[in-house]
Design an enzyme around this catalytic site. Structure first.
Site, PDB file in Angstrom:
ATOM      1  N   PRO A 250       1.351  54.829  65.514  1.00 33.15           N
ATOM      2  CA  PRO A 250       0.759  54.191  66.688  1.00 33.15           C
ATOM      3  C   PRO A 250       1.712  53.261  67.454  1.00 33.15           C
ATOM      4  CG  PRO A 250      -0.478  53.667  64.678  1.00 33.15           C
ATOM      5  CD  PRO A 250       0.584  54.632  64.293  1.00 33.15           C
ATOM      6  N   LYS A 251       2.499  52.481  66.737  1.00 29.65           N
ATOM      7  CA  LYS A 251       3.373  51.514  67.424  1.00 29.65           C
ATOM      8  C   LYS A 251       4.475  52.233  68.198  1.00 29.65           C
ATOM      9  CE  LYS A 251       6.788  48.394  67.876  1.00 29.65           C
ATOM     10  NZ  LYS A 251       8.225  48.651  68.101  1.00 29.65           N
TER      11      LYS A 251
END
Length: 326
Positions: A250-251
């Site tokens: 996600p990051k």
DNA sequence: TTCCAGGTAGTCG
DNA sequence: CGACTACCTGGA
């Protein structure tokens, strides 16, 4: 061809600080090299190599921007200007952003620490994918060095009056590179000198265990993932599709979408943003990154990317970051 | 010298 | 799904 042009501050919406924007450690590309007062980088414009040098006269944000460009081929100056505008976020309306930040007492203090700071967008989306993967679980200084190293080893060299500059290798070149020393040795001819140093492999660039992710990512971009299509996709759909790339969680996905594809609604949530948001909005209660990401997207909407940038820079320079260290 | 930061992938319940 | 840990490297 070699020529130059200026961009006057009146053309911009709000302040711009070139030095701050390039050197604030944003995760899209290594900072441009500083030389003789100019920041410079080899950039593709119309698919042609172009050395772009940029300088801001007076650091007080009032000075105009001076851009010198040089290319072995003919390029329309308008396209170079458009590229520069895109890279440094010169079309972003910072006055509007500051109005938004001022409405939130947690965000308003950041403005003074970040005057003229803009999102430093990637000039090469594929490079952005790879540098974002390299940046995961890694210090800025280390992934920056790795990207420089990759360019030196496998990029195309172009000669300019000020010296050689290297492009970032294409997906098919990078996808075919040996992962580590073992693989390089296996692939090499056997009549090499005894003391031959094997350093034309990805791991020798200091990317560590990310080497295999990088090679697989390059192959995917070459074969099944079309970066041009990603730009046009809606944020959520683009997010889901790049999660399939190894090394992309996600990051990293949010970094790619924000810096590589200009999706301003991305809210990259690293440990620092996690701590800052937990501190400012949840009385220090330790929130999960997924919760913080959702919070940022809901509350900051199209400004989420800028809020992340401003909060981190503010926290670092106000001493808040040090306080949040465990 | 050892220890530790820093996201993701993989495993286990 | 959640919780936990291994991963590689450079800097303290």
């Amino acid at each position: 061809m070699k020529n130059q042009f200026n961009i006057t501050p009146e053309k911009l919406k709000g302040p711009f600080n070139l030095h701050l924007t390039i050197c604030s450690g944003q995760t899209s590309q290594p900072p441009w090299k500083e030389d003789n007062g100019y920041f410079q980088e080899l950039v593709l414009v119309e698919g042609k190599p172009c050395l772009v040098k940029i300088r801001q006269e007076d650091v007080d944000l009032e000075g105009k921007l001076n851009i010198i460009y040089e290319s072995p081929e003919e390029i329309h100056e308008k396209n170079i200007e458009a590229k520069v505008q895109e890279i440094f976020g010169l079309n972003d309306d910072l006055n509007q952003l500051y109005n938004f930040l001022n409405e939130d007492p947690n965000l308003a203090p950041a403005i003074d620490f970040c005057q003229g700071l803009r999102l430093f967008k990637a000039h090469n989306p594929f490079e952005c994918v790879i540098s974002s993967i390299s940046s995961a679980n890694c210090s800025i200084i280390r992934w920056t060095r790795s990207i420089q190293d990759i360019k030196l080893k496998w990029g195309d060299a172009y000669k300019f009056s000020s010296g050689k500059h290297y492009s970032f290798p294409s997906p098919n070149v990078l996808g075919a590179v040996p992962e580590h020393e073992m693989e390089e040795i296996q692939r090499s001819e056997d009549d090499l000198p005894e003391n031959f140093v094997f350093e034309n492999n990805l791991q020798s660039c200091g990317v560590g265990y990310r080497a295999k992710y990088i090679i697989q990512a390059a192959k995917m971009v070459q074969n099944e993932i079309n970066l041009d299509k990603l730009v046009k996709m809606k944020y959520e759909k683009a997010f889901d599709s790049i999660l399939d790339i190894p090394g992309v969680g996600p990051k990293v996905a949010d970094c790619i979408l924000l810096y590589g594809f200009g999706k301003g609604e991305a809210f990259p949530t690293d440990v620092w943003i996690n701590r800052i948001i937990s501190h400012l909005y949840f009385k220090g209660e330790n929130k999960k990154p997924s919760e913080v990401r959702a919070f940022g997207r809901e509350n900051f909407e199209v400004y989420a990317g800028y809020v992340q940038l401003y909060l981190f820079h503010y926290a670092r320079n106000s001493g808040l970051l040090n306080k949040l260290k465990v």
